[in-house]
Design an enzyme around this catalytic site. Structure first.
Site, PDB file in Angstrom:
ATOM      1  N   GLU A   1      -4.704 -60.713  12.840  1.00  0.00           N
ATOM      2  CA  GLU A   1      -5.993 -61.327  13.176  1.00  0.00           C
ATOM      3  C   GLU A   1      -6.712 -60.564  14.288  1.00  0.00           C
ATOM      4  O   GLU A   1      -6.211 -60.474  15.410  1.00  0.00           O
ATOM      5  CB  GLU A   1      -5.785 -62.771  13.631  1.00  0.00           C
ATOM      6  CG  GLU A   1      -7.089 -63.464  14.030  1.00  0.00           C
ATOM      7  CD  GLU A   1      -6.867 -64.835  14.654  1.00  0.00           C
ATOM      8  OE1 GLU A   1      -7.810 -65.640  14.643  1.00  0.00           O
ATOM      9  OE2 GLU A   1      -5.760 -65.097  15.155  1.00  0.00           O
TER      10      GLU A   1
ATOM     11  N   ASP B   1     -10.937 -64.886  11.243  1.00  0.00           N
ATOM     12  CA  ASP B   1     -11.455 -65.999  12.025  1.00  0.00           C
ATOM     13  C   ASP B   1     -12.945 -65.749  12.261  1.00  0.00           C
ATOM     14  O   ASP B   1     -13.324 -64.797  12.956  1.00  0.00           O
ATOM     15  CB  ASP B   1     -10.693 -66.090  13.348  1.00  0.00           C
ATOM     16  CG  ASP B   1     -11.027 -67.349  14.125  1.00  0.00           C
ATOM     17  OD1 ASP B   1     -12.217 -67.705  14.205  1.00  0.00           O
ATOM     18  OD2 ASP B   1     -10.109 -67.963  14.693  1.00  0.00           O
TER      19      ASP B   1
ATOM     20  N   GLN C   1     -10.432 -68.798   9.254  1.00  0.00           N
ATOM     21  CA  GLN C   1     -10.495 -69.862  10.262  1.00  0.00           C
ATOM     22  C   GLN C   1     -11.932 -70.018  10.729  1.00  0.00           C
ATOM     23  O   GLN C   1     -12.734 -69.085  10.660  1.00  0.00           O
ATOM     24  CB  GLN C   1      -9.575 -69.561  11.447  1.00  0.00           C
ATOM     25  CG  GLN C   1      -8.099 -69.656  11.083  1.00  0.00           C
ATOM     26  CD  GLN C   1      -7.184 -69.299  12.239  1.00  0.00           C
ATOM     27  OE1 GLN C   1      -7.428 -68.346  12.978  1.00  0.00           O
ATOM     28  NE2 GLN C   1      -6.106 -70.049  12.380  1.00  0.00           N
TER      29      GLN C   1
ATOM     30  N   GLU D   1      -9.674 -74.180  13.387  1.00  0.00           N
ATOM     31  CA  GLU D   1      -9.127 -73.823  14.701  1.00  0.00           C
ATOM     32  C   GLU D   1     -10.219 -73.971  15.762  1.00  0.00           C
ATOM     33  O   GLU D   1     -10.716 -72.998  16.323  1.00  0.00           O
ATOM     34  CB  GLU D   1      -8.551 -72.402  14.685  1.00  0.00           C
ATOM     35  CG  GLU D   1      -7.680 -72.126  15.903  1.00  0.00           C
ATOM     36  CD  GLU D   1      -7.132 -70.716  15.945  1.00  0.00           C
ATOM     37  OE1 GLU D   1      -5.948 -70.548  16.283  1.00  0.00           O
ATOM     38  OE2 GLU D   1      -7.876 -69.768  15.641  1.00  0.00           O
TER      39      GLU D   1
END
Length: 272
Positions: free
Chosen positions: A143, A178, A206, A242
């Site tokens: 990530e 993300d 995310q 998240e």
């Protein structure tokens, strides 16, 4: 249809961790993720998953000494044995929890280590960790994280992450995309999604609002448009929520109800 997983490290924090599973299930989440499970036994967590009919979709491998500021060990010299031991521990939990995706954190690059060497250590450790994960049928996720929230983190951009995956060419390594971090570092989310999702190398998405990391509809993102794009691109994996709710978790789920109505519309449209 889009499917959303509650992040129990950030959501439902008004109650202790093991009580958050029931709250997520009550709000009709079918999947959960969290940062780290290691304060609890795998059996304790598995029991909560079973009691509440939830799927465990993601957690992080052991990051080193989190309280001392470590955010993964993969890019650090002399830490390979500890790094891989942390992966083995994560895989033990994954087997019990039925979890098939683990986030493998890269680490903070030391001031006296150049990027080329950090890259070499990172790729070596990621490759070896992926071999361990493959034996358990687990995919490792990498990530990119923004440098404001995590200064000095090795992996910061989507391009960097995808270049690593292309270099190693291992089927059980994918990108954890993300949108919160991506917007802060790079922006242009629509183009990033259109570029990277069709290649099959994004294994998890995310979401969070920018800039304050509250609900995804709180801030500068047009999250409804981005959800529409994810549908158009036929994204099939989980979307991890998240984010840190601005208030109590349930009070901020209007965005989710709206997306669920769209999912129901898709179901009806697909019926013969």
């Amino acid at each position: 249809m889009l499917k959303f997983a509650a992040n129990l490290s950030m959501m439902y924090t008004e109650v202790p961790f093991l009580e958050r599973f029931a709250l997520a299930a009550n709000d009709q989440f079918k999947g959960v993720e969290f940062l780290f499970p290691y304060e609890y036994s795998a059996a304790e967590i598995a029991r909560q998953l079973s009691l509440n009919g939830l799927e465990q979709v993601l957690f992080n491998a052991v990051p080193g000494n989190w309280d001392a500021g470590e955010r993964g060990l993969a890019c650090l010299p002399g830490r390979q044995a500890q790094c891989l031991a942390g992966v083995e521990k994560a895989l033990e939990y994954a087997v019990v929890l039925g979890n098939r995706r683990i986030h493998f954190m890269a680490g903070i690059v030391p001031d006296d280590l150049n990027q080329a060497l950090a890259h070499e250590y990172y790729c070596q450790n990621l490759s070896r960790a992926a071999a361990l994960a493959a034996q358990a049928g687990v995919t490792l996720l990498i990530e990119p994280i923004n440098p404001f929230d995590m200064p000095g983190y090795f992996l910061t951009t989507q391009q960097q992450a995808h270049q690593v995956i292309e270099l190693l060419n291992l089927s059980n390594i994918k990108v954890q995309m993300d949108l919160y971090h991506c917007q802060i570092v790079e922006g242009d989310l629509s183009r990033k999604l259109a570029t990277y999702l069709p290649g099959g190398r994004v294994g998890h998405v995310q979401i969070a609002g920018v800039p304050h990391r509250h609900e995804p509809d709180n801030g500068e993102l047009n999250i409804g448009y981005l959800f529409g794009l994810l549908r158009q691109l036929d994204y099939q994996h989980w979307i991890g929520c998240e984010y840190r709710p601005a208030g109590r978790t349930r009070e901020g789920l209007a965005w989710l109800e709206q997306e669920r109505r769209k999912n129901e519309g898709e179901k009806r449209a697909a019926m013969p």
